[in-house]
Design a protein around this motif. Structure first.
Motif, PDB file in Angstrom:
ATOM      1  N   ARG A  25      14.986 -81.838  28.716  1.00  0.00           N
ATOM      2  CA  ARG A  25      16.219 -82.377  29.308  1.00  0.00           C
ATOM      3  C   ARG A  25      16.465 -83.813  28.848  1.00  0.00           C
ATOM      4  NH1 ARG A  25      17.955 -78.915  33.226  1.00  0.00           N
ATOM      5  NH2 ARG A  25      16.383 -77.378  33.832  1.00  0.00           N
ATOM      6  N   ARG A  26      15.426 -84.624  28.889  1.00  0.00           N
ATOM      7  CA  ARG A  26      15.587 -86.023  28.477  1.00  0.00           C
ATOM      8  C   ARG A  26      15.893 -86.127  26.991  1.00  0.00           C
ATOM      9  NH1 ARG A  26      11.196 -86.662  32.160  1.00  0.00           N
ATOM     10  NH2 ARG A  26       9.718 -86.526  30.427  1.00  0.00           N
ATOM     11  N   ALA A  27      15.245 -85.298  26.175  1.00  0.00           N
ATOM     12  CA  ALA A  27      15.474 -85.355  24.729  1.00  0.00           C
ATOM     13  C   ALA A  27      16.900 -84.931  24.376  1.00  0.00           C
ATOM     14  CB  ALA A  27      14.463 -84.462  24.015  1.00  0.00           C
ATOM     15  N   TRP A  62      32.581 -87.214  30.849  1.00  0.00           N
ATOM     16  CA  TRP A  62      33.032 -87.748  32.139  1.00  0.00           C
ATOM     17  C   TRP A  62      31.854 -88.125  33.035  1.00  0.00           C
ATOM     18  CZ3 TRP A  62      32.891 -82.640  30.816  1.00  0.00           C
ATOM     19  CH2 TRP A  62      32.225 -81.778  31.666  1.00  0.00           C
ATOM     20  N   LEU A  63      30.644 -87.694  32.652  1.00  0.00           N
ATOM     21  CA  LEU A  63      29.440 -88.012  33.417  1.00  0.00           C
ATOM     22  C   LEU A  63      28.586 -89.087  32.743  1.00  0.00           C
ATOM     23  CD1 LEU A  63      28.423 -84.343  34.329  1.00  0.00           C
ATOM     24  CD2 LEU A  63      29.416 -86.035  35.872  1.00  0.00           C
ATOM     25  N   ARG A  64      29.092 -89.689  31.675  1.00  0.00           N
ATOM     26  CA  ARG A  64      28.290 -90.639  30.892  1.00  0.00           C
ATOM     27  C   ARG A  64      27.736 -91.772  31.757  1.00  0.00           C
ATOM     28  NH1 ARG A  64      27.163 -92.822  25.737  1.00  0.00           N
ATOM     29  NH2 ARG A  64      28.132 -91.060  24.656  1.00  0.00           N
ATOM     30  N   ALA A 106      22.949 -94.419  33.848  1.00  0.00           N
ATOM     31  CA  ALA A 106      22.294 -95.014  35.019  1.00  0.00           C
ATOM     32  C   ALA A 106      20.974 -94.323  35.336  1.00  0.00           C
ATOM     33  CB  ALA A 106      23.214 -94.947  36.231  1.00  0.00           C
ATOM     34  N   GLY A 107      20.636 -93.274  34.587  1.00  0.00           N
ATOM     35  CA  GLY A 107      19.340 -92.633  34.769  1.00  0.00           C
ATOM     36  C   GLY A 107      19.363 -91.192  35.228  1.00  0.00           C
TER      37      GLY A 107
END
Length: 253
Positions: A54-56, A100-102, A107-108
């Motif tokens: 997910r993070r990658a 739209w969620l950037r 923010a983490g």
């Protein structure tokens, strides 16, 4: 390498054999990308993503999506095959990236699994478009969505769209036109084609708002959305009229 190829290679690099296939949907298969169109990709996987994946995937998408990266916005959705085949409602999304969620991502926040009625529309568009970036044809890995669930999914998005009517006017109005045409025809049209369909059925006083939204969609990028005071005053009455038609169709009238 174009942006679509970058997305396909990214999915392969992060998910590897876990990914069954990646499929274009949205404007890319419904009539062509416009200046304000996202690149919409649906990824079907064998298993849920883990935290590292997910993070990658999120970190890489932040670098290749959006006008700040001199690229189109990317909307990338990952769904686990067993959660949509056999079809079940509401479906669950395993991972969602959208511009739209950037702010939340930066923010983490890392995308997590959650119910997503809109997957009914995405899967229908992917099946219709039949455009695999990787993997087999979509009909080999996805079940068709019943018409009743297309209607349910369309209606589920209305409250959220209304919340964005003032801040994202063009997209909201075009999406309302698409919902109306989908409920009436059983087909998901491109945003400009849905606007054409709706314009032919609206009374004259409600056409200018949608005509303007259509022109913005066809000719202007996201950063260039302008409305005169006169048109802005007509946005809510137009939306109310279209929503009344949507409610009528949803009720079976």
């Amino acid at each position: 390498m174009n942006q679509v190829e970058k997305i396909a290679r990214l999915v392969d690099a992060v998910l590897g054999r876990k990914a069954i296939g990646a499929y274009l949907h949205g404007s890319g298969v419904l009539g062509g990308l416009r200046p304000a169109s996202d690149v919409d990709v649906l990824v079907v996987s064998r298993r849920p993503m883990d935290a590292q994946e997910r993070r990658a995937l999120l970190g890489a998408l932040l670098q290749i999506s959006g006008f700040r990266n001199r690229a189109r916005p990317v909307e990338l959705t990952v769904v686990v095959q067993s959660r949509v085949r056999p079809w079940q409602y509401p479906p669950t999304c395993d991972f969602l990236y959208g511009e739209w969620l950037r702010a939340e991502y930066e923010a983490g926040t890392v995308p997590q699994p959650e119910p997503m009625p809109d997957l009914a529309l995405l899967i229908t568009m992917a099946l219709f478009g039949d455009h695999p970036l990787t993997g087999p044809r979509p009909a080999q890995v996805l079940d068709p969505v019943p018409q009743a669930d297309l209607i349910r999914a369309s209606m589920a998005g209305v409250p959220g769209l209304l919340d964005g009517l003032d801040s994202d006017t063009r997209n909201v109005l075009l999406t309302f036109a698409r919902i109306w045409s989908t409920l009436a025809t059983g087909q998901i049209k491109s945003k400009d084609a849905a606007a054409d369909w709706a314009l032919a059925r609206l009374p004259p006083e409600h056409r200018p708002v949608l005509e303007h939204a259509r022109q913005l969609y066809l000719h202007c990028p996201y950063s260039e959305e302008s409305w005169s005071d006169a048109l802005r005053a007509r946005v809510r009455p137009h939306a109310d009229r279209v929503l009344a038609e949507i409610d009528r169709l949803a009720a079976g009238d």
